[in-house]
Design an enzyme around this catalytic site. Sequence first.
Site, short mmCIF file in Angstrom:
data_model
loop_
_atom_site.label_atom_id
_atom_site.label_comp_id
_atom_site.label_asym_id
_atom_site.label_seq_id
_atom_site.Cartn_x
_atom_site.Cartn_y
_atom_site.Cartn_z
N TYR A 53 -11.33 -10.23 -6.79
CA TYR A 53 -10.65 -10.23 -8.08
C TYR A 53 -11.08 -11.43 -8.91
O TYR A 53 -10.48 -11.74 -9.92
CB TYR A 53 -9.12 -10.27 -7.88
CG TYR A 53 -8.59 -9.07 -7.15
CD1 TYR A 53 -8.13 -7.96 -7.85
CD2 TYR A 53 -8.55 -9.05 -5.77
CE1 TYR A 53 -7.65 -6.85 -7.18
CE2 TYR A 53 -8.07 -7.94 -5.10
CZ TYR A 53 -7.62 -6.85 -5.81
OH TYR A 53 -7.15 -5.76 -5.14
N ARG A 97 0.84 -1.19 0.00
CA ARG A 97 0.00 0.00 0.00
C ARG A 97 0.88 1.25 0.00
O ARG A 97 2.03 1.21 0.45
CB ARG A 97 -0.90 0.01 1.23
CG ARG A 97 -1.89 -1.14 1.28
CD ARG A 97 -2.68 -1.14 2.60
NE ARG A 97 -3.64 -2.23 2.62
CZ ARG A 97 -3.41 -3.42 3.18
NH1 ARG A 97 -2.25 -3.69 3.76
NH2 ARG A 97 -4.35 -4.35 3.16
N HIS A 113 -4.11 -9.24 2.86
CA HIS A 113 -5.56 -9.18 2.97
C HIS A 113 -5.98 -9.90 4.25
O HIS A 113 -5.50 -11.00 4.53
CB HIS A 113 -6.23 -9.84 1.76
CG HIS A 113 -6.26 -8.98 0.55
ND1 HIS A 113 -6.46 -9.49 -0.72
CD2 HIS A 113 -6.11 -7.63 0.39
CE1 HIS A 113 -6.44 -8.49 -1.60
NE2 HIS A 113 -6.22 -7.36 -0.95
#
Length: 188
Positions: A166, A32, A157
Amino acid sequence: WTKEEYQKFAEEMMDKPISYYAFQMLYWTGIREGELLALTPADFDFERGTVKISKTYQRLKGKDVITSPKTKKSNRTIQMPDFLCEEMQEFFKMQYGLKKKDRIFTINKSYLHREMDRGAEAAGVKRIRIHDLRHSHISLLIDMGFSAVAIADRVGHESIEITYRYAHLFPSKQKEMASKLDDLNKGA
């Protein structure tokens, strides 16, 4: 972005080392933006080829603040590809007086956003959000055939359900799976 789109973009970033290496880390590790901006030399283990994610950077009320990552699973150690280890070692050598606990990327989010605009335009690729580099990394891993469990672990995650968002990218694998099952059944 596809790998090809990213590579066109990355080529345009080479004129500014801090931008180039920041985007390399984002694309090839899936970390991130805040995790990138909190990285210090102490987080890298070049012998093992890893980077430890244990904190995140935010700017709150005009002050730089380092906090715990987004979730418990966000605390993780990521195996880097060899070329990225070499590139980051090169980048460290370019830094003058860099100490173990110093932030490596002393830039902010708005700098990254401006650089994303500049690079996308110069490369002739669609402008995506910085966070979409993380999605691009995950898409690349899915396309390479890695499991949702392995990918979730790599990108931090909290639950596999997030990775399954996804799922629309997995269908390309469905035909391949069916074909391999066919071959297996035929005794090929």
